[in-house]
Enzyme design. Structure first.
Site, short mmCIF file in Angstrom:
data_model
loop_
_atom_site.label_atom_id
_atom_site.label_comp_id
_atom_site.label_asym_id
_atom_site.label_seq_id
_atom_site.Cartn_x
_atom_site.Cartn_y
_atom_site.Cartn_z
N ARG A 237 0.88 -1.23 -0.03
CA ARG A 237 0.10 -0.05 -0.06
C ARG A 237 1.19 1.36 -0.08
NH1 ARG A 237 -3.54 -2.68 -1.44
NH2 ARG A 237 -5.61 -3.07 -0.40
N GLU A 266 -4.08 7.96 -4.74
CA GLU A 266 -4.38 7.35 -6.02
C GLU A 266 -5.82 7.74 -6.41
OE1 GLU A 266 -4.29 2.98 -5.46
OE2 GLU A 266 -2.26 3.05 -4.55
N HIS A 285 -2.09 0.75 -10.00
CA HIS A 285 -2.58 -0.25 -9.07
C HIS A 285 -3.07 -1.44 -9.80
CE1 HIS A 285 -4.09 -0.69 -4.49
NE2 HIS A 285 -3.98 -1.91 -5.21
N1 LIG Z 1 -0.85 -3.64 -5.45
C1 LIG Z 1 -2.18 -4.50 -5.35
O1 LIG Z 1 -2.94 -4.55 -6.36
C2 LIG Z 1 -2.21 -5.53 -4.32
C3 LIG Z 1 -1.89 -5.35 -3.07
N2 LIG Z 1 -1.99 -6.25 -1.89
C4 LIG Z 1 -1.10 -5.75 -0.73
O2 LIG Z 1 -0.74 -6.78 -0.26
C5 LIG Z 1 -0.80 -6.88 0.96
C6 LIG Z 1 -0.25 -8.34 1.46
O3 LIG Z 1 -1.33 -9.33 1.04
P1 LIG Z 1 -0.95 -11.07 1.42
O4 LIG Z 1 0.44 -11.48 1.19
O5 LIG Z 1 -2.14 -11.60 0.76
O6 LIG Z 1 -1.20 -10.82 2.96
P2 LIG Z 1 -0.76 -11.84 4.18
O7 LIG Z 1 -1.49 -11.29 5.42
O8 LIG Z 1 -0.61 -13.11 3.81
O9 LIG Z 1 0.76 -11.22 4.49
C7 LIG Z 1 1.10 -9.88 5.02
C8 LIG Z 1 2.47 -10.00 5.71
O10 LIG Z 1 2.61 -8.59 6.25
C9 LIG Z 1 3.42 -8.91 7.40
N3 LIG Z 1 3.24 -7.91 8.37
C10 LIG Z 1 2.11 -7.27 8.84
N4 LIG Z 1 2.27 -6.31 9.80
C11 LIG Z 1 3.54 -6.36 9.76
C12 LIG Z 1 4.53 -5.27 10.68
N5 LIG Z 1 3.95 -4.60 11.45
N6 LIG Z 1 5.69 -5.50 10.47
C13 LIG Z 1 6.26 -6.71 9.73
N7 LIG Z 1 5.55 -7.43 9.14
C14 LIG Z 1 4.23 -7.31 8.99
C15 LIG Z 1 2.63 -10.22 8.05
O11 LIG Z 1 3.60 -10.89 8.86
P3 LIG Z 1 3.50 -12.02 9.76
O12 LIG Z 1 3.66 -13.13 8.72
O13 LIG Z 1 4.35 -12.18 10.84
O14 LIG Z 1 1.93 -12.07 10.42
C16 LIG Z 1 2.74 -10.97 6.55
O15 LIG Z 1 4.08 -11.67 6.56
C17 LIG Z 1 -2.37 -6.80 1.24
O16 LIG Z 1 -2.84 -6.37 2.49
C18 LIG Z 1 -2.52 -5.77 0.38
O17 LIG Z 1 -2.26 -4.27 0.99
C19 LIG Z 1 -2.62 -7.25 -2.15
C20 LIG Z 1 -3.29 -7.45 -3.43
C21 LIG Z 1 -3.01 -6.69 -4.60
O1 LIG Z 2 -4.96 -3.76 -3.67
C1 LIG Z 2 -5.49 -4.78 -3.99
C2 LIG Z 2 -6.11 -6.02 -3.03
O2 LIG Z 2 -6.51 -6.73 -3.33
O3 LIG Z 2 -5.75 -5.58 -1.74
#
Ligand SMILES: NC(=O)C1=CN([C@@H]2O[C@H](COP(=O)(O)OP(=O)(O)OC[C@H]3O[C@@H](n4cnc5c(N)ncnc54)[C@H](OP(=O)(O)O)[C@@H]3O)[C@@H](O)[C@H]2O)C=CC1
Ligand SMILES: O=CC(=O)O
Length: 324
Positions: A237, A266, A285
């Protein structure tokens, strides 16, 4: 009588038909205060809402006294006030997993495009600048065997690690709140603290959600810890990165390049300095924006709403405590 729901995103015909077979659907463009005011009766009756990219907060919820479920066509849910939803026992449903591989592809594309300057040199070709053998001013840097740092080793981080490890023989560093054994076993990934990851990585890739803890997690201080030859990729994000500090680092040459799919505002304002920089690849995005994945996300969101309103939720609920 079928429950009433508000749909605030266009759906493919077959998915709309599926939604309508379960619910009385009111289709609207958005959830803006004006739309809510003009359709007060529909919001007052709604037991479910389905859409994406609109703010759902305490104020909005005062207009939806019967709401039981909100289904977002996204995995990220930072635009929802989860505490307010939970306090009213409203289930928040999202679409993890169906988009993971596509977003990881987007991140790898940004790694390659920034390192090899693909967009910049393609534009030079279109501008007629390719007049003979190219010289070093057209060259990029290698991706294979370079160190890839991943911030957020969740679903998307893991899929990115897989590509980088098997496809590009890249050593992987990662940071998350906890250790991820699967990443360590399958991709030889090494857990490290944020400072070490920033200092040692050639590419720093962000796949973090936006939360109070991750807001501006990467600011001037963190950018200064990166190698001046390093590249920052953000597909998590926008506000995870302090964009002003990023612009400054790129302008000062303390950071080599950036590949960005997300921004603090955005759509990215047309006067953003980022748009003037040849070493920035800025995408609108599009992390999950393929026909296949966007269809699968919409289908997942429809199924999620049906499950939530019929009491059959098995997965994809952000606040499952409201279901018991
Ligand atoms: N650009 C785009 O179009 C898209 C963007 N996204 C973004 O990607 C993000 C991640 O998606 P996804 O991988 O499915 O989510 P997950 O919940 O599977 O993964 C999130 C990761 O972030 C880590 N995390 C969260 N908070 C912290 C913190 N404070 N410090 C360190 N690590 C942290 C988590 O740690 P832990 O494993 O230790 O809990 C986890 O490893 C979404 O929330 C969204 O914002 C998603 C889809 C499309
Ligand atoms: O940014 C996209 C999402 O699925 O989150």
């Amino acid at each position: 009588m079928k429950p009433s729901v508000i749909l605030y995103k266009k759906l493919p015909d077959d998915l709309l038909a599926r939604l309508e077979s379960h619910f009385n659907v009111t289709q609207l463009n958005d959830l803006s205060p004006q739309t809510v005011k003009q359709n007060a009766a529909a919001f007052a009756e709604a037991e479910g809402i389905l859409g994406s990219s609109e703010k759902v907060d305490e104020t909005f919820l005062t207009h939806t006294p019967k709401l039981r479920a909100a289904s977002t066509v996204s995995v990220g849910y930072d635009n929802f006030d989860v505490a307010a939803l939970t306090a009213r026992r409203i289930a928040l449903m999202h679409t993890p997993s169906v988009l993971t591989e596509t977003v990881a592809d987007t991140m790898m594309m940004l790694v390659l495009a920034t390192a090899r300057r693909a967009v910049e040199v393609a534009e030079r070709v279109k501008a007629g600048e390719w007049q003979g053998s190219i010289g070093p001013d057209w060259f990029g840097i290698d991706v294979h065997h370079k160190t890839l740092g991943i911030l957020g080793m969740g679903r998307i981080g893991l899929a990115l690690a897989q590509r980088a490890h098997f496809g590009f023989s890249m050593p992987i560093l990662y940071n998350a709140r906890r250790h991820h054994q699967e990443a360590e076993d399958r991709f030889d990934a090494r857990y490290c603290d944020l400072d070490t990851l920033l200092a040692e990585s050639d590419f720093v890739c962000i796949s973090l959600p936006l939360t109070e803890e991750t807001h501006h997690m990467i600011g001037a201080e963190q950018l200064a810890k990166m190698k001046s030859s390093a590249i920052l990729i953000n597909a998590g994000r926008g506000p995870v990165v302090d964009e002003k500090a990023l612009i400054q680092a790129l302008q000062n040459g303390t950071l080599h390049a950036a590949g960005l799919d997300v921004f603090e505002q955005e759509p990215l304002p047309v006067n953003s300095p980022l748009l003037e920089m040849p070493n920035v690849v800025a995408l609108p995005h599009i992390g999950s924006a393929t026909h296949e994945t966007r269809y699968n996300m919409a289908a997942c969101a429809v199924d999620n709403l049906i499950a939530a309103l019929t009491g059959e939720v098995k997965e994809n609920c952000v606040n499952p405590q409201v279901l018991s």
